[in-house]
Design a protein around this motif. Sequence first.
Motif, short mmCIF file in Angstrom:
data_model
loop_
_atom_site.label_atom_id
_atom_site.label_comp_id
_atom_site.label_asym_id
_atom_site.label_seq_id
_atom_site.Cartn_x
_atom_site.Cartn_y
_atom_site.Cartn_z
N VAL A 1 94.61 -81.64 -27.98
CA VAL A 1 93.49 -81.97 -28.88
C VAL A 1 94.05 -82.49 -30.19
O VAL A 1 95.16 -82.11 -30.58
N GLU A 2 93.31 -83.38 -30.84
CA GLU A 2 93.67 -83.75 -32.21
C GLU A 2 92.83 -82.87 -33.12
O GLU A 2 91.62 -83.06 -33.24
N LYS B 1 89.25 -83.28 -35.10
CA LYS B 1 88.59 -84.49 -34.60
C LYS B 1 87.77 -84.12 -33.37
O LYS B 1 88.32 -83.98 -32.27
N GLY C 1 85.69 -84.06 -30.03
CA GLY C 1 85.70 -84.95 -28.86
C GLY C 1 87.06 -85.52 -28.54
O GLY C 1 87.19 -86.43 -27.72
N SER C 2 88.13 -85.01 -29.15
CA SER C 2 89.46 -85.62 -28.94
C SER C 2 90.26 -84.90 -27.85
O SER C 2 91.38 -85.32 -27.54
N ARG D 1 91.79 -83.81 -24.34
CA ARG D 1 91.97 -84.42 -23.02
C ARG D 1 93.09 -83.74 -22.25
O ARG D 1 93.95 -83.06 -22.83
N GLY E 1 86.37 -79.54 -33.33
CA GLY E 1 86.88 -80.15 -34.56
C GLY E 1 86.72 -79.28 -35.80
O GLY E 1 86.84 -79.77 -36.93
N THR F 1 100.31 -85.43 -34.21
CA THR F 1 98.85 -85.54 -34.36
C THR F 1 98.12 -84.65 -33.37
O THR F 1 96.99 -84.24 -33.62
N ARG F 2 98.78 -84.34 -32.22
CA ARG F 2 98.06 -83.57 -31.19
C ARG F 2 98.69 -82.17 -31.02
O ARG F 2 99.89 -81.98 -31.24
#
Length: 348
Positions: A6-7, A10, A12-13, A15, A48, A58-59
């Motif tokens: 995840v970010e 943020k 919805g980030s 995956r 988020g 970032t992740r």
Amino acid sequence: MKAITVEPKKPGSARYEDFPEPEENEGSVLVEAVAVGVCGTDVEIVAGKYGWAPPGKTRLVLGHESLGRVIDPGPRSSLKPGDLVVGIVRRPDPVPCPNCAVGEWDMCTNGQYTERGIKEIHGFMSQRWRSEPEYLIKVDPSLGILGVLLEPMTVITKALEQVYLAGQRSFWEPRTALVTGAGPIGLLAALRLRANNLEVHVLDRADTGPKPDLVHALGGTYHTGSALDLDFDPDIIVECTGVGSVIGDSIQKVGSGGIICLTGIGAGGVGAGAVADVAAAVVLKNNLIVGSVNANKRHWYRAGQNLARSDREWLSRLITRREKPENFQQALVRQPNDVKTIIQFSEV
Ligand code: BGC
């Protein structure tokens, strides 16, 4: 390998994606993920609202309720390949503050601690992960998949330690306990309070599904509605919802000399109008309100013993849903009969 990332901050980030193998500097023990529990903190991070990536990245790999199998114990551990292990979540701050300096990182005073899957260190939702041996707890192999409940058990082991330590401030013989919220933390609290021979009551919104039976199976009493309607004043309240009205009712309802332990993390500000009334009740009844978060190695060790001694059949009923990593989004959406959802990476 694949990981759920995840970010942070943020929405919805999140995956499930290809991700580099864990780096050797993340620890000398290499572990294959078996399962990772999902909790409210993970939902917050994916929404988020919480979470921090490792410095310079970032992740963040999500997940802090781990269970894994040792692939390579490395040069300086007594572990063997195949051992079932759980990773400790928090690391001491680098300063360190006095509490972190003595190994009580759960009581970190400067906020610079780090947490796997939450704050600046990758979590456990990856096919393989690494750890230093001193941050691994070997679980009783007969627990199998139930080892994934160790992290929530550590949270409640610490919380109840705090309650009993706080109780030593005066002559105190607690007899009744109320747990607000029948999620995994609340139900594990009920299990441990029953083990301490208390009369246990659990209050939750749900009046159907597995929760009432889980409480009855412990010999506890299940309630819905408001704590204010109970016909006794609890000596101990373990608050596991983080909901303002439930917290307010608990503070009004706790018995004289009683202790309330807050473990739920909610939001909604401070209702200034009611604070003085609540404070007056706390003063007049000599109550103590104690917040409790995380757990240190003492709690991890004790929680491992507590889990190994618990009724396996009852514990297994806490795991109400297992999802595949590729379906992690479904795991994050709470369904009415969920207690603990786990994401299963491999067979135990
Ligand atoms: C975790 C704790 C952590 C806390 C705050 C909880 O969900 O179980 O280990 O300290 O979140 O980040």
